[in-house]
Motif scaffolding. Structure first.
Motif, mmCIF file in Angstrom:
data_model
loop_
_atom_site.group_PDB
_atom_site.id
_atom_site.type_symbol
_atom_site.label_atom_id
_atom_site.label_comp_id
_atom_site.label_asym_id
_atom_site.label_seq_id
_atom_site.Cartn_x
_atom_site.Cartn_y
_atom_site.Cartn_z
ATOM 1 N N GLN A 195 42.703 20.353 26.589
ATOM 2 C CA GLN A 195 43.547 21.543 26.467
ATOM 3 C C GLN A 195 44.633 21.296 25.428
ATOM 4 O O GLN A 195 45.281 20.256 25.425
ATOM 5 C CB GLN A 195 44.197 21.905 27.793
ATOM 6 N N GLU A 241 36.972 17.620 29.303
ATOM 7 C CA GLU A 241 37.796 18.823 29.183
ATOM 8 C C GLU A 241 39.073 18.492 28.427
ATOM 9 O O GLU A 241 39.707 17.470 28.683
ATOM 10 C CB GLU A 241 38.158 19.360 30.569
ATOM 11 N N ARG A 256 31.428 16.116 31.876
ATOM 12 C CA ARG A 256 32.281 17.156 31.293
ATOM 13 C C ARG A 256 33.585 16.542 30.795
ATOM 14 O O ARG A 256 34.378 16.020 31.577
ATOM 15 C CB ARG A 256 32.550 18.209 32.357
ATOM 16 N N TYR A 289 37.995 14.004 32.436
ATOM 17 C CA TYR A 289 36.558 13.738 32.381
ATOM 18 C C TYR A 289 36.040 13.614 33.798
ATOM 19 O O TYR A 289 36.653 12.949 34.634
ATOM 20 C CB TYR A 289 36.297 12.434 31.616
ATOM 21 N N ALA A 292 35.609 22.242 26.280
ATOM 22 C CA ALA A 292 34.838 21.342 27.131
ATOM 23 C C ALA A 292 33.555 20.980 26.405
ATOM 24 O O ALA A 292 32.909 21.845 25.802
ATOM 25 C CB ALA A 292 34.529 21.990 28.473
ATOM 26 N N GLN A 295 41.350 25.854 25.524
ATOM 27 C CA GLN A 295 40.631 24.937 26.395
ATOM 28 C C GLN A 295 39.249 24.692 25.813
ATOM 29 O O GLN A 295 38.537 25.643 25.474
ATOM 30 C CB GLN A 295 40.510 25.495 27.801
ATOM 31 N N CYS A 314 30.002 19.156 27.325
ATOM 32 C CA CYS A 314 29.234 18.769 28.511
ATOM 33 C C CYS A 314 27.859 18.241 28.100
ATOM 34 O O CYS A 314 27.233 18.782 27.185
ATOM 35 C CB CYS A 314 29.048 19.963 29.434
#
Length: 103
Positions: free
Chosen positions: A91, A89, A87, A79, A29, A27, A31
């Motif tokens: 995966q 994100e 953010r 998002y 992210a 994962q 930001c």
């Protein structure tokens, strides 16, 4: 991309990157606190939007494909903006034999 798009090339602004690996998932992210992206934009992007024709130099551009590539290679992408932070994100689901799976 956060510096270019969210902060309009203004350096020195906060960017946070998170990286967590667990249970066969990676994962990520990214930001920032800059200008937010229209969350509906992510829904409109599809991996088939990249068309490369080696005989046509116009299709070989090096810019403008970031979100398309992310949606192509990641299994999940989201998002959102919360508490002043944007953010993105992502995966990646690892499986046996996946070229990026940890050894």
């Amino acid at each position: 991309n956060s510096i270019e798009h969210a902060y309009r090339n203004q350096s020195g602004q906060p960017i946070m990157i998170e990286w967590i690996e667990h249970d066969g998932h990676l994962q990520l992210a990214v930001c920032d606190k800059g200008l937010s992206m229209d969350s509906g934009r992510l829904e409109l992007i599809h991996p088939t939007m990249i068309e490369i024709d080696p005989s046509n130099p116009a299709t070989l551009k090096a810019r403008g494909r970031g979100l398309i590539l992310i949606k192509t290679f990641m299994d999940e992408v989201a998002y959102h903006t919360q508490d002043g932070w944007n953010r993105l994100e992502m995966q990646l689901d690892w499986h046996d034999g996946h070229p990026m799976a940890p050894t």
